[in-house]
Design a protein around this motif. Structure first.
Motif, mmCIF file in Angstrom:
data_model
loop_
_atom_site.group_PDB
_atom_site.id
_atom_site.type_symbol
_atom_site.label_atom_id
_atom_site.label_comp_id
_atom_site.label_asym_id
_atom_site.label_seq_id
_atom_site.Cartn_x
_atom_site.Cartn_y
_atom_site.Cartn_z
ATOM 1 N N THR A 2 0.848 -1.195 0.000
ATOM 2 C CA THR A 2 0.000 0.000 0.000
ATOM 3 C C THR A 2 0.882 1.242 0.000
ATOM 4 O OG1 THR A 2 -1.738 -1.135 1.235
ATOM 5 C CG2 THR A 2 -1.782 1.268 1.234
ATOM 6 N N PRO A 3 0.658 2.153 -0.927
ATOM 7 C CA PRO A 3 1.477 3.377 -0.954
ATOM 8 C C PRO A 3 1.149 4.280 0.221
ATOM 9 C CG PRO A 3 -0.311 3.548 -2.527
ATOM 10 C CD PRO A 3 -0.350 2.144 -2.004
ATOM 11 N N ARG A 4 2.109 5.103 0.593
ATOM 12 C CA ARG A 4 1.866 6.098 1.634
ATOM 13 C C ARG A 4 1.174 7.324 1.076
ATOM 14 N NH1 ARG A 4 7.533 7.150 4.342
ATOM 15 N NH2 ARG A 4 6.276 8.731 5.436
ATOM 16 N N ALA A 5 1.326 7.539 -0.236
ATOM 17 C CA ALA A 5 0.699 8.691 -0.885
ATOM 18 C C ALA A 5 0.284 8.320 -2.298
ATOM 19 C CB ALA A 5 1.653 9.888 -0.919
ATOM 20 N N ILE A 6 -0.771 8.960 -2.769
ATOM 21 C CA ILE A 6 -1.217 8.824 -4.160
ATOM 22 C C ILE A 6 -1.277 10.221 -4.756
ATOM 23 C CG2 ILE A 6 -3.117 8.191 -5.690
ATOM 24 C CD1 ILE A 6 -3.849 5.978 -3.723
ATOM 25 N N VAL A 7 -0.644 10.376 -5.914
ATOM 26 C CA VAL A 7 -0.696 11.624 -6.675
ATOM 27 C C VAL A 7 -1.479 11.332 -7.942
ATOM 28 C CG1 VAL A 7 0.645 13.402 -7.860
ATOM 29 C CG2 VAL A 7 1.549 12.347 -5.767
ATOM 30 N N ALA A 104 -17.751 9.040 -10.562
ATOM 31 C CA ALA A 104 -18.262 8.473 -9.314
ATOM 32 C C ALA A 104 -17.265 7.498 -8.702
ATOM 33 C CB ALA A 104 -19.605 7.779 -9.563
ATOM 34 N N ASP A 105 -16.609 6.690 -9.534
ATOM 35 C CA ASP A 105 -15.635 5.741 -8.992
ATOM 36 C C ASP A 105 -14.411 6.461 -8.433
ATOM 37 O OD1 ASP A 105 -13.258 5.523 -11.194
ATOM 38 O OD2 ASP A 105 -15.182 5.765 -12.201
ATOM 39 N N ALA A 106 -14.088 7.636 -9.011
ATOM 40 C CA ALA A 106 -12.966 8.419 -8.483
ATOM 41 C C ALA A 106 -13.323 8.998 -7.112
ATOM 42 C CB ALA A 106 -12.593 9.532 -9.452
ATOM 43 N N VAL A 107 -14.551 9.472 -6.970
ATOM 44 C CA VAL A 107 -14.990 9.980 -5.666
ATOM 45 C C VAL A 107 -14.912 8.859 -4.626
ATOM 46 C CG1 VAL A 107 -16.930 10.922 -4.359
ATOM 47 C CG2 VAL A 107 -16.498 11.719 -6.685
ATOM 48 N N TRP A 113 -9.394 5.737 -0.059
ATOM 49 C CA TRP A 113 -7.967 5.854 0.244
ATOM 50 C C TRP A 113 -7.722 6.828 1.387
ATOM 51 C CZ3 TRP A 113 -7.147 6.789 -5.652
ATOM 52 C CH2 TRP A 113 -7.381 5.588 -6.334
ATOM 53 N N HIS A 114 -8.479 7.913 1.408
ATOM 54 C CA HIS A 114 -8.342 8.886 2.490
ATOM 55 C C HIS A 114 -8.673 8.228 3.833
ATOM 56 C CE1 HIS A 114 -9.780 12.264 5.070
ATOM 57 N NE2 HIS A 114 -8.752 12.893 4.531
ATOM 58 N N ALA A 115 -9.724 7.404 3.855
ATOM 59 C CA ALA A 115 -10.117 6.726 5.089
ATOM 60 C C ALA A 115 -9.049 5.742 5.552
ATOM 61 C CB ALA A 115 -11.449 6.002 4.887
ATOM 62 N N ARG A 116 -8.265 5.247 4.607
ATOM 63 C CA ARG A 116 -7.185 4.309 4.957
ATOM 64 C C ARG A 116 -5.907 5.031 5.361
ATOM 65 N NH1 ARG A 116 -7.228 -0.040 0.065
ATOM 66 N NH2 ARG A 116 -5.341 -0.753 1.145
ATOM 67 N N GLY A 117 -5.940 6.343 5.394
ATOM 68 C CA GLY A 117 -4.787 7.106 5.840
ATOM 69 C C GLY A 117 -3.754 7.376 4.777
ATOM 70 N N ILE A 118 -4.105 7.176 3.502
ATOM 71 C CA ILE A 118 -3.186 7.458 2.396
ATOM 72 C C ILE A 118 -3.281 8.950 2.060
ATOM 73 C CG2 ILE A 118 -2.610 6.957 -0.008
ATOM 74 C CD1 ILE A 118 -3.952 4.204 0.395
ATOM 75 N N ALA A 119 -2.155 9.631 2.025
ATOM 76 C CA ALA A 119 -2.149 11.055 1.686
ATOM 77 C C ALA A 119 -2.424 11.220 0.199
ATOM 78 C CB ALA A 119 -0.796 11.673 2.047
ATOM 79 N N LEU A 120 -3.330 12.126 -0.145
ATOM 80 C CA LEU A 120 -3.756 12.311 -1.531
ATOM 81 C C LEU A 120 -3.327 13.685 -2.036
ATOM 82 C CD1 LEU A 120 -7.396 10.902 -1.247
ATOM 83 C CD2 LEU A 120 -5.306 9.674 -1.897
ATOM 84 N N TYR A 121 -2.821 13.691 -3.278
ATOM 85 C CA TYR A 121 -2.356 14.922 -3.900
ATOM 86 C C TYR A 121 -2.844 14.978 -5.343
ATOM 87 C CZ TYR A 121 0.958 15.068 -0.007
ATOM 88 O OH TYR A 121 1.530 15.098 1.250
ATOM 89 N N ILE A 122 -3.027 16.198 -5.839
ATOM 90 C CA ILE A 122 -3.331 16.436 -7.244
ATOM 91 C C ILE A 122 -2.095 17.030 -7.907
ATOM 92 C CG2 ILE A 122 -4.673 17.843 -8.867
ATOM 93 C CD1 ILE A 122 -6.317 15.618 -7.722
ATOM 94 N N TYR A 123 -1.795 16.563 -9.128
ATOM 95 C CA TYR A 123 -0.747 17.173 -9.947
ATOM 96 C C TYR A 123 -1.321 17.342 -11.343
ATOM 97 C CZ TYR A 123 3.744 17.753 -12.419
ATOM 98 O OH TYR A 123 4.780 18.221 -13.203
ATOM 99 N N SER A 124 -1.529 18.596 -11.738
ATOM 100 C CA SER A 124 -2.195 18.882 -13.008
ATOM 101 C C SER A 124 -1.558 20.086 -13.673
ATOM 102 C CB SER A 124 -3.681 19.160 -12.759
ATOM 103 O OG SER A 124 -4.322 19.625 -13.930
ATOM 104 N N SER A 125 -1.715 20.181 -14.987
ATOM 105 C CA SER A 125 -1.243 21.375 -15.705
ATOM 106 C C SER A 125 -2.112 22.576 -15.400
ATOM 107 C CB SER A 125 -1.215 21.106 -17.218
ATOM 108 O OG SER A 125 -2.502 20.763 -17.680
ATOM 109 N N LEU A 222 -6.204 -0.500 -5.523
ATOM 110 C CA LEU A 222 -6.222 -0.607 -4.058
ATOM 111 C C LEU A 222 -7.651 -0.764 -3.547
ATOM 112 C CD1 LEU A 222 -3.653 2.213 -3.119
ATOM 113 C CD2 LEU A 222 -3.204 -0.223 -3.432
ATOM 114 N N PRO A 223 -8.332 -1.808 -3.986
ATOM 115 C CA PRO A 223 -9.731 -1.977 -3.546
ATOM 116 C C PRO A 223 -9.808 -2.195 -2.042
ATOM 117 C CG PRO A 223 -8.919 -3.966 -4.600
ATOM 118 C CD PRO A 223 -7.873 -2.912 -4.813
#
Length: 228
Positions: A2-7, A104-107, A113-125, A222-223
């Motif tokens: 399990t990753p510690r963060a998802i970008v 909807a699946d992204a939400v 993932w947030h509930a599992r304690g994985i830090a979430l980040y956005i990287y976009s142009s 990461l289901p």
């Protein structure tokens, strides 16, 4: 593992390409000239940046508008244009005319993932301001509390490995413990070169052969861990 963060990327990954290209872009283009005229003092630094990018310090505001419309039509990833687009979209989102599209699946995936304690980040142009507007005014409500941070191309180009190394350094997590999600293989290659784990989103058509792990949606990434 399990990753510690998802970008994650936005267009084609969390949100549909059609929303950005068929809704957001036409909205900002149609209002660009009037916005500059109505906010002359506020957009001064943006116009100065346009002059610098164009290499013409004597360019008047009409010339700056014309140049930005050219960049807009060519979908150029230029900071001054992205900043102005974000300001224009802000008026649309805050008035309720615009609602950010998120699959909807992204939400569900982001919340899981947030509930599992994985830090979430956005990287976009798109600018950080535009990112926060999109996720702050979605059809499913305000999703911004799910994210730990946001990155745009101020940190580097999305097809440059150095940008991903900089993101890892800034969030303080080793690249091997970060998962990057995108629908663009060149971005995934750059992230992989920087040491990230990666997954290709293929939202339209069958999953194709690629040099990366691939998924059709966030449900299979990461289901939820099922009890034995």
């Amino acid at each position: 593992m399990t990753p510690r963060a998802i970008v994650t990327d936005i267009e084609g990954t969390t949100s549909s390409l059609s929303f950005v290209h068929d809704i957001l872009f036409p909205y900002s283009r149609a209002r660009l000239a009037n916005y500059v005229a109505a906010h002359a003092q506020d957009v001064g630094p943006i116009l100065d940046a346009v002059r610098q990018e164009a290499g013409d310090p004597s360019m008047d505001s009409d010339g700056c508008i014309a140049r930005m419309l050219e960049w807009h039509d060519a979908d150029r990833k230029i900071g001054s244009l992205k900043t102005l687009q974000g300001l224009i979209w802000k008026t649309g989102f805050e008035s309720g005319v615009l609602k950010g599209h998120v699959y909807a699946d992204a939400v569900d995936g982001l919340r899981r993932w947030h509930a599992r304690g994985i830090a979430l980040y956005i990287y976009s142009s798109g600018s950080i301001e535009a990112q926060k507007l999109l996720f702050g005014h979605t059809e499913q409500g305000d999703l911004t509390p799910l994210f730990t941070g946001h990155f745009d191309t101020a940190i580097g180009g999305k097809k440059e490995a150095g940008a991903y190394r900089a993101i890892a350094a800034q969030i303080g997590i080793p690249p091997a413990d970060i998962l990057f999600l995108s629908d663009i293989e060149a971005e995934l290659a750059a992230a992989q070169e920087a040491g990230f784990a990666v997954t290709l989103l293929v939202r339209e058509g069958p999953l194709r052969e690629a040099g990366f792990p691939a998924a059709a949606d966030f449900d299979s990434i990461l289901p939820e861990v099922q009890p034995a």
